[in-house]
Design an enzyme around this catalytic site. Structure first.
Site, PDB file in Angstrom:
ATOM      1  N   THR A 101       0.870  -1.173   0.000  1.00 47.52           N
ATOM      2  CA  THR A 101       0.000   0.000   0.000  1.00 47.52           C
ATOM      3  C   THR A 101       0.906   1.222   0.000  1.00 47.52           C
ATOM      4  O   THR A 101       1.651   1.461   0.946  1.00 47.52           O
ATOM      5  CB  THR A 101      -0.922   0.015   1.226  1.00 47.52           C
ATOM      6  OG1 THR A 101      -1.781  -1.129   1.179  1.00 47.52           O
ATOM      7  CG2 THR A 101      -1.785   1.271   1.241  1.00 47.52           C
ATOM      8  N   LYS A 133      -7.250   1.554  -2.897  1.00 48.80           N
ATOM      9  CA  LYS A 133      -6.861   1.155  -1.541  1.00 48.80           C
ATOM     10  C   LYS A 133      -7.016   2.315  -0.570  1.00 48.80           C
ATOM     11  O   LYS A 133      -7.373   2.119   0.597  1.00 48.80           O
ATOM     12  CB  LYS A 133      -5.410   0.648  -1.529  1.00 48.80           C
ATOM     13  CG  LYS A 133      -4.925   0.134  -0.159  1.00 48.80           C
ATOM     14  CD  LYS A 133      -5.765  -1.036   0.353  1.00 48.80           C
ATOM     15  CE  LYS A 133      -5.338  -1.480   1.764  1.00 48.80           C
ATOM     16  NZ  LYS A 133      -4.032  -2.157   1.786  1.00 48.80           N
TER      17      LYS A 133
END
Length: 294
Positions: free
Chosen positions: A98, A173
């Site tokens: 991420t 995300k």
């Protein structure tokens, strides 16, 4: 038909299970990580150890990275010893960390100059999803190349969606983390309320997790809060990193995110109190501390 050789960098809480699932799906796997001890189990199971990034890149058709922070991504991808300098033409790099949407776009642009396919593909589902091969995988990159590598994603997850061009996976995300951030406050407060009202919180969960309040966090992390299990399925320190990226991205898009900012403030204080290496469900401990000080 022989399956492509996969190079894998990053064998932490999530990465180790993801790499194992790839091996169980029949993919030959090469590994590199800064701490070899973290890869010992996978090596014993048949993964090939590489001493550095260049040797891994040279031996791999597809290279997957899942490291800690954007600065770690930059270290892995750029420079003379980085993936983009050492991966061969027509190979594929997939960053499942991420990380920043802008960084994902930079990687994709530099990869294209070298005829390398690049995808940003962060995941959601925690340690349980990684272990069971049921991760949600949010993908950004070239639509033409996506179908050819989709079986690789399917070895690690179930809900796999190409969201758009480079950076789209990371933006998706960020949406995910924004929803989780405020949600974790709600889960914690709901459990504390149930306890204070004299109810059995596990029995309360049996009702509310299947109603309008239901969520992955409530069903999977609520029980850990109740049991006092704060082991990391996803580290507090990494969640703070994600929230900071989301805040910066939201500011660029001129979007107010007061719930996200409050959640980050609480997690920052939890980390300062020594909880940075706990799982995100340790927010419960911070609320308990507030209650004790009141």
């Amino acid at each position: 038909m022989n399956k492509p050789m996969i190079g894998f960098i990053g064998t932490g809480v999530m990465g180790k299970s993801m790499a194992r699932n790839l091996m169980q799906a029949g993919y030959p796997l090469s590994l590199f990580t800064r701490t070899k001890e973290k890869a010992v189990e996978l090596i014993e199971d048949g993964a090939r150890w590489c001493e550095d990034i260049p040797s891994l890149a040279a031996a791999s058709d597809i290279i997957i990275t899942i490291v800690g922070y954007p600065k770690d991504v930059e270290e892995v991808y750029f420079g003379e010893n980085g993936l983009l300098h050492n991966a061969g033409p027509a190979s594929t790099v997939i960053d499942m960390t991420t990380s920043s949407p802008d960084l994902a776009k930079t990687i994709a642009n530099k990869a294209k100059e070298k005829d390398i396919h690049a995808f940003d593909a962060p995941v959601s589902g925690g340690d349980v999803g990684a272990r069971n091969g049921k991760l949600t995988i949010m993908v950004g990159g070239e639509a033409d190349a996506f179908e050819s590598i989709k079986p690789v994603f399917e070895a690690m997850g179930e809900n796999i969606v190409l969201q758009g061009e480079a950076g789209a996976g990371q933006h998706t995300k960020m949406s995910n983390q924004i929803a989780i951030a405020s949600g974790m406050m709600g889960v914690t407060e709901a459990i504390l309320y149930a306890e204070k009202a004299g109810l059995n919180p596990k029995t309360v969960l049996k009702s509310i997790e299947f109603g309008a309040a239901g969520s992955w966090s409530l069903s999977n992390l609520g029980p850990r809060m109740i049991d006092g299990n704060f082991d990391p399925g996803f580290y507090v320190k990494h969640f703070i990193k994600d929230m900071q990226i989301a805040i910066e991205s939201a500011e660029k898009l001129d979007i107010p995110v007061p719930g996200l900012k409050l959640a980050k403030q609480l997690y920052d204080q939890l980390a300062e109190a020594g909880g940075e290496n706990n799982g995100t469900q340790a927010l419960y401990k911070y609320y308990e501390l507030i209650k004790a000080e009141a």
